[in-house]
Write a protein that holds these residues in place. Structure first.
Motif, mmCIF file in Angstrom:
data_model
loop_
_atom_site.group_PDB
_atom_site.id
_atom_site.type_symbol
_atom_site.label_atom_id
_atom_site.label_comp_id
_atom_site.label_asym_id
_atom_site.label_seq_id
_atom_site.Cartn_x
_atom_site.Cartn_y
_atom_site.Cartn_z
ATOM 1 N N VAL A 18 -8.418 -30.220 17.681
ATOM 2 C CA VAL A 18 -9.462 -29.297 18.120
ATOM 3 C C VAL A 18 -10.115 -28.653 16.905
ATOM 4 N N GLU A 19 -11.330 -28.170 17.095
ATOM 5 C CA GLU A 19 -12.039 -27.473 16.031
ATOM 6 C C GLU A 19 -12.049 -25.991 16.379
ATOM 7 N N LEU A 20 -11.309 -25.198 15.599
ATOM 8 C CA LEU A 20 -11.157 -23.774 15.864
ATOM 9 C C LEU A 20 -11.423 -22.957 14.612
ATOM 10 N N ALA A 21 -11.832 -21.730 14.809
ATOM 11 C CA ALA A 21 -11.961 -20.778 13.704
ATOM 12 C C ALA A 21 -10.667 -19.974 13.649
ATOM 13 N N PRO A 22 -10.064 -19.829 12.470
ATOM 14 C CA PRO A 22 -8.817 -19.072 12.382
ATOM 15 C C PRO A 22 -9.038 -17.582 12.591
#
Length: 61
Positions: A18-22
């Motif tokens: 998945v592409e997530l912002a920390p």
């Protein structure tokens, strides 16, 4: 509070990429070596938190 850019990581709770912002980023390093950057993420499907390595050139919060 500025929004951090998204990173492609593997969600260990679902096994998907998945592409997530920390939420938070920090450097984890022993005293004698360089170390790695770690990010705290929240799974969008399960809501559980997990940590994953982020690129070394990623901006620290």
């Amino acid at each position: 509070m500025s929004k951090l850019p998204a990173v492609r990581v593997k969600d260990p709770t679902t096994g998907k990429d998945v592409e997530l912002a920390p939420i938070k980023v920090w450097t984890l390093a022993p005293k004698t070596r360089k170390g790695v950057k770690i990010g705290l993420f929240k799974s969008p499907e399960t809501g559980k938190f997990f940590r994953a390595k982020v690129p070394d050139d990623y901006p620290a919060k």
